[in-house]
Design a protein around this motif. Structure first.
Motif, short mmCIF file in Angstrom:
data_model
loop_
_atom_site.label_atom_id
_atom_site.label_comp_id
_atom_site.label_asym_id
_atom_site.label_seq_id
_atom_site.Cartn_x
_atom_site.Cartn_y
_atom_site.Cartn_z
N TYR A 19 26.38 41.80 -19.15
CA TYR A 19 25.39 40.71 -19.21
C TYR A 19 24.04 41.38 -19.08
CZ TYR A 19 22.65 37.52 -16.05
OH TYR A 19 21.69 36.79 -15.39
N SER A 149 23.44 34.25 -9.03
CA SER A 149 23.32 35.54 -9.69
C SER A 149 24.30 35.52 -10.85
CB SER A 149 23.69 36.66 -8.71
OG SER A 149 23.65 37.90 -9.36
N SER A 151 26.05 37.62 -12.67
CA SER A 151 27.33 38.33 -12.61
C SER A 151 28.26 37.73 -11.55
CB SER A 151 27.10 39.81 -12.35
OG SER A 151 26.33 39.98 -11.19
C1 DP6 Z 1 23.97 45.52 -15.42
O1 DP6 Z 1 23.94 39.41 -12.22
O2 DP6 Z 1 22.65 41.15 -10.96
O3 DP6 Z 1 25.31 44.61 -13.67
O4 DP6 Z 1 21.49 37.10 -12.78
O5 DP6 Z 1 19.40 38.34 -12.21
O6 DP6 Z 1 21.24 38.12 -10.51
P1 DP6 Z 1 20.89 38.22 -11.98
O7 DP6 Z 1 21.47 39.59 -12.53
P2 DP6 Z 1 22.81 40.33 -12.20
O8 DP6 Z 1 22.89 41.34 -13.46
C2 DP6 Z 1 23.96 42.22 -13.63
C3 DP6 Z 1 23.67 43.19 -14.69
C4 DP6 Z 1 24.69 44.28 -14.90
C5 DP6 Z 1 25.73 43.89 -15.93
C6 DP6 Z 1 26.80 42.93 -15.53
O9 DP6 Z 1 27.24 42.91 -14.37
O10 DP6 Z 1 27.26 42.20 -16.44
#
Ligand code: DP6
Length: 344
Positions: A19, A149, A151
């Motif tokens: 994501y 959040s 993820s």
């Molecule tokens: C690179 O879920 O930490 O781990 O929605 O802003 O809280 P927010 O972001 P977050 O983003 C995770 C990004 C990642 C990829 C993933 O876990 O899919």
């Protein structure tokens, strides 16, 4: 009314399709797929009682201490919960939380902590017979966790989950994650994830700032389409149990995430020289041993080594012989695919 308690353990997760980029209401710009970890979990207990005039909505302690820096995320999760379930605003909450994994090792603590709290709050809504947002418990907890959040939406289940619409899985939704274990080949259901810690320093790029980088990344739309293509390919490899194909896609996706960062406005470089050394070593080891050992990387320098659990001892030997010298204090966190949240 006496104080009552609800408590949940919820896992962190590791994304194989990432994501990266979000729209309004924390909906993802592309679908993601992850598996939940077994050892890296947050345990949260929520005491609650009917609120009295002037009483605070919640108090929070993390590992016995009042950690102010976590407050904004928690406050915003409570606000989302009160919007979904207004009756919950009649209560005052005491929240206590602890992680089973060290802080700042690149394991997403926001995923497990937001999921654990969402499970507690959704469970209270359910106990009060409030209509749940999706009509079902786990996906409603996932819906709320997503608002905390992104993820975290994937951490209300065990094993493999998908979050975000994809043409390869019609039931998938932008609003909550779903459990996709049913379609996974039995040979892929037991995976190890050994996290090679290159640096335990606080992330230089917070995830919100990272997602924002996608807003004016000139390759963003291509990336969002490509993520869906990779999702399709990954799902077919998981259906047939084609580990080689699976690993190829997982590595391509992880390096793609870092390539995207390099192509964005401030071009942050999150990989360290040791990360690149490790990637090279893993690929060499795979070639010479013919063992299915692959890697993924989140938005940081640490390397997640992924492999079928049945070859764990060989992978551990590889880590000891060749990887430890590249790690911070020879730090490795051995984890594996896990069964998901449970009530405590
Ligand atoms: C690179 O879920 O930490 O781990 O929605 O802003 O809280 P927010 O972001 P977050 O983003 C995770 C990004 C990642 C990829 C993933 O876990 O899919």
């Amino acid at each position: 009314m006496a104080t009552q308690t609800l408590a949940f353990s919820a896992p962190s997760n590791i994304a194989l399709i990432k994501y990266w980029g979000k729209g309004i209401n924390q909906t993802p710009k592309n679908p993601s797929l992850s598996f939940s970890l077994k050892n890296a979990v947050t345990k949260t207990s929520l005491d609650f009682l009917k609120k009295e005039e002037g009483q605070a909505a919640f108090t929070f302690s993390f590992e016995g201490k009042s950690e102010r820096k976590f407050h904004p995320k928690i406050e915003s999760l409570f606000a989302s919960a009160f919007e979904l379930y207004p009756t919950l605003a009649d209560y005052s909450f005491q929240l206590q939380s602890e992680n089973t994994f060290p802080h700042s090792t690149g394991i997403a603590s926001s995923a497990s902590s937001m999921a654990a709290l969402s499970l507690c709050l959704t469970s209270l809504a359910k106990n009060l017979h409030l209509p749940l947002v999706t009509g079902e418990f786990l996906s409603s907890a996932s819906f709320l966790a997503r608002l905390g959040s992104g993820s975290a939406a994937r951490s209300t289940y065990g094993g493999f989950t998908i979050w975000g619409r994809t043409r390869h899985y019609p039931q998938a939704s932008d609003e909550y994650a779903i459990d996709v274990n049913e379609m996974v080949h039995s040979s892929m259901k037991k995976l190890g994830d050994s996290i090679l810690i290159v640096s335990s320093k606080e992330k230089t790029l917070g995830s919100s700032a990272g997602h924002r980088l996608m807003n004016d990344n000139p390759y963003a739309n291509t990336r969002f389409l490509q993520a869906d293509v990779l999702m399709g390919e990954l799902l077919s490899s998981m259906k047939t149990g084609d580990f080689e194909k699976w690993g190829e896609i997982v590595e391509k996706e992880a390096l793609g995430l870092h390539a995207l960062m390099l192509l964005s406005e401030s071009s942050p470089i999150l990989l360290k020289p040791a990360s690149l050394e490790l990637i090279t070593l893993i690929r060499e080891f795979r070639k010479e041993s013919s063992l299915p050992v692959y890697f993924t990387i989140d938005a940081g320098p640490n390397i997640h080594l992924l492999y079928p659990l049945e070859i764990k001892s060989k992978v551990q030997q590889f880590i000891t012989d060749r990887c430890l010298k590249h790690l911070e204090n020879a730090m490795v966190i051995h984890d594996e695919i896990g069964p998901g949240p449970y009530s405590l």
